[in-house]
Design a protein around this motif. Structure first.
Motif, mmCIF file in Angstrom:
data_model
loop_
_atom_site.group_PDB
_atom_site.id
_atom_site.type_symbol
_atom_site.label_atom_id
_atom_site.label_comp_id
_atom_site.label_asym_id
_atom_site.label_seq_id
_atom_site.Cartn_x
_atom_site.Cartn_y
_atom_site.Cartn_z
ATOM 1 N N LEU A 67 -83.769 23.656 42.649
ATOM 2 C CA LEU A 67 -84.449 24.599 43.523
ATOM 3 C C LEU A 67 -83.606 25.753 43.820
ATOM 4 O O LEU A 67 -84.332 26.929 44.058
ATOM 5 C CB LEU A 67 -84.778 23.864 44.953
ATOM 6 C CG LEU A 67 -85.923 22.620 44.811
ATOM 7 C CD1 LEU A 67 -86.144 22.100 46.164
ATOM 8 C CD2 LEU A 67 -87.123 22.913 43.804
ATOM 9 N N VAL A 68 -82.240 25.743 44.166
ATOM 10 C CA VAL A 68 -81.508 26.776 44.394
ATOM 11 C C VAL A 68 -80.382 27.120 43.636
ATOM 12 O O VAL A 68 -79.662 28.195 43.553
ATOM 13 C CB VAL A 68 -81.159 26.817 45.973
ATOM 14 C CG1 VAL A 68 -82.325 26.901 46.888
ATOM 15 C CG2 VAL A 68 -80.338 25.437 46.513
ATOM 16 N N GLY A 69 -80.142 26.291 42.600
ATOM 17 C CA GLY A 69 -79.028 26.405 41.748
ATOM 18 C C GLY A 69 -77.862 26.276 42.186
ATOM 19 O O GLY A 69 -76.923 26.859 41.606
ATOM 20 N N LEU A 70 -77.641 25.475 43.157
ATOM 21 C CA LEU A 70 -76.339 25.262 43.699
ATOM 22 C C LEU A 70 -75.771 23.786 43.824
ATOM 23 O O LEU A 70 -76.762 22.896 43.795
ATOM 24 C CB LEU A 70 -76.299 25.687 45.338
ATOM 25 C CG LEU A 70 -76.823 27.204 45.644
ATOM 26 C CD1 LEU A 70 -77.008 27.441 47.175
ATOM 27 C CD2 LEU A 70 -75.681 28.091 44.820
ATOM 28 N N ARG A 71 -74.617 23.667 43.785
ATOM 29 C CA ARG A 71 -73.923 22.308 43.712
ATOM 30 C C ARG A 71 -72.662 22.282 44.580
ATOM 31 O O ARG A 71 -71.822 23.172 44.260
ATOM 32 C CB ARG A 71 -73.821 21.838 42.335
ATOM 33 C CG ARG A 71 -73.332 20.368 42.093
ATOM 34 C CD ARG A 71 -73.234 20.002 40.686
ATOM 35 N NE ARG A 71 -72.468 18.728 40.662
ATOM 36 C CZ ARG A 71 -71.359 18.698 39.804
ATOM 37 N NH1 ARG A 71 -71.280 19.320 39.054
ATOM 38 N NH2 ARG A 71 -70.795 17.458 39.887
ATOM 39 N N TRP A 72 -72.356 21.394 45.195
ATOM 40 C CA TRP A 72 -71.017 21.107 45.867
ATOM 41 C C TRP A 72 -70.661 19.953 46.037
ATOM 42 O O TRP A 72 -71.366 18.841 45.834
ATOM 43 C CB TRP A 72 -71.379 21.848 47.364
ATOM 44 C CG TRP A 72 -72.226 20.874 48.372
ATOM 45 C CD1 TRP A 72 -73.512 21.037 48.441
ATOM 46 C CD2 TRP A 72 -71.833 19.657 48.936
ATOM 47 N NE1 TRP A 72 -74.049 20.073 49.280
ATOM 48 C CE2 TRP A 72 -72.830 19.325 49.627
ATOM 49 C CE3 TRP A 72 -70.480 19.329 49.250
ATOM 50 C CZ2 TRP A 72 -73.017 18.146 50.432
ATOM 51 C CZ3 TRP A 72 -70.428 18.096 50.058
ATOM 52 C CH2 TRP A 72 -71.569 17.577 50.864
ATOM 53 N N ASP A 101 -89.599 28.071 45.929
ATOM 54 C CA ASP A 101 -88.909 26.662 45.811
ATOM 55 C C ASP A 101 -87.517 26.973 46.874
ATOM 56 O O ASP A 101 -87.229 26.056 47.462
ATOM 57 C CB ASP A 101 -88.234 26.429 44.340
ATOM 58 C CG ASP A 101 -89.530 26.152 43.734
ATOM 59 O OD1 ASP A 101 -90.508 25.847 43.946
ATOM 60 O OD2 ASP A 101 -88.836 26.157 42.463
ATOM 61 N N SER A 102 -86.964 27.953 46.853
ATOM 62 C CA SER A 102 -85.818 28.163 47.626
ATOM 63 C C SER A 102 -86.171 28.282 49.164
ATOM 64 O O SER A 102 -85.519 27.822 49.792
ATOM 65 C CB SER A 102 -85.297 29.687 47.156
ATOM 66 O OG SER A 102 -84.133 30.008 48.084
ATOM 67 N N TRP A 103 -87.216 29.011 49.447
ATOM 68 C CA TRP A 103 -87.878 28.818 50.740
ATOM 69 C C TRP A 103 -87.972 27.422 51.302
ATOM 70 O O TRP A 103 -87.532 27.063 52.637
ATOM 71 C CB TRP A 103 -89.074 29.723 51.005
ATOM 72 C CG TRP A 103 -89.773 29.741 52.290
ATOM 73 C CD1 TRP A 103 -89.424 30.761 53.162
ATOM 74 C CD2 TRP A 103 -90.712 29.073 52.792
ATOM 75 N NE1 TRP A 103 -90.131 30.365 54.461
ATOM 76 C CE2 TRP A 103 -90.981 29.289 54.013
ATOM 77 C CE3 TRP A 103 -91.262 27.613 52.353
ATOM 78 C CZ2 TRP A 103 -91.640 28.553 55.067
ATOM 79 C CZ3 TRP A 103 -92.048 27.110 53.276
ATOM 80 C CH2 TRP A 103 -92.353 27.416 54.436
#
Length: 183
Positions: A67-72, A101-103
Motif C-alpha cells: 500500500l505504501v511501498g515501505l518496509r522496516w 491506498d496510502s490514505w
C-alpha cells in the motif's frame, strides 16, 4: 455499475486494503464484544492478542509494502545495539503509489492506536488491570508499527527529494546542452 467495480477503481489493491483493516477491526471488535458479554479473561487475552499479532504481521510484512511501498525491521548488531533498517521503493515507484491506498494505510494505523488508548482509559476507569494488560500489548504492537513506518516514511521522503533533484538537474542539463549545441 457494480459496487465491487467502484471499489476496485478507487483502490489499487482492494484485497490488501481489506486485510489491512480486517485484523485491526477483528481485534478491536472481539475485545469490546467479549469484554461486555463474556467474562473469561483468558479467552479475551489470548484471542485479542493473537488478532493484534496477526495485524502487526500483516501491516509490517504485507500491507506496508503493497500500500505504501515501505518496509522496516530491527536488528541487533554484533555489539548488542538495536539497529533500525528501512527499505522503500525507488522515488519513481513511490510517486506512483495509489493515494487512496496510502490514505487508508496511514489513517487506520493511527486510528487503531487511538482506539486502543481510549479502551485503555476505560479499563483504568473501571479499575480492571487485567484488561489493561490486553490493551497494553495491543497498543504496543500498534505503536511499534507506527514508529517503524513513520521512520521509514521520513527516510523515503529523503529518497524522493533526492530523486526529484536528480531528475530536475538532468533535465536542466540536457536542456542546456541542447540549447548550446552546434546546429
Amino acid at each position: 455499475m457494480d459496487q465491487r467495480q467502484v471499489v476496485s477503481e478507487n483502490y489499487a489493491n482492494p484485497i490488501t486494503c481489506f486485510f489491512h483493516v480486517l485484523f485491526k477491526a477483528a481485534a478491536l471488535a472481539f475485545y469490546i464484544l467479549f469484554s461486555l458479554f463474556v467474562k473469561s479473561f483468558v479467552i479475551i487475552f489470548v484471542i485479542t492478542v493473537l488478532l493484534a499479532a496477526l495485524d502487526f504481521w500483516v501491516v509490517k510484512n504485507v500491507s506496508g509494502r503493497i500500500l505504501v511501498g515501505l518496509r522496516w525491521w530491527n536488528e541487533i548488531d554484533d555489539e548488542g545495539n538495536s539497529v533500525w533498517k528501512f527499505e522503500c521503493l525507488d522515488g519513481e515507484s513511490l510517486a506512483r503509489m495509489n493515494k487512496k491506498d496510502s490514505w487508508l494505510f496511514w489513517w487506520t494505523l493511527y486510528l487503531t492506536a487511538a482506539a486502543w488508548i481510549v479502551l485503555g482509559i476505560f479499563s483504568l476507569i473501571r479499575l480492571e488491570a487485567d484488561y489493561l494488560l490486553v490493551v497494553g500489548v495491543c497498543l504496543s504492537l500498534s505503536i511499534a508499527n507506527i514508529v517503524g513506518f513513520t521512520k521509514c516514511n521520513k527516510d523515503a521522503k529523503k529518497n524522493i527529494q533526492a530523486f526529484a533533484q536528480n531528475a530536475i538537474a538532468s533535465r536542466v542539463t540536457s536542456s542546456l546542452q541542447s540549447a548550446f549545441s552546434v546546429f
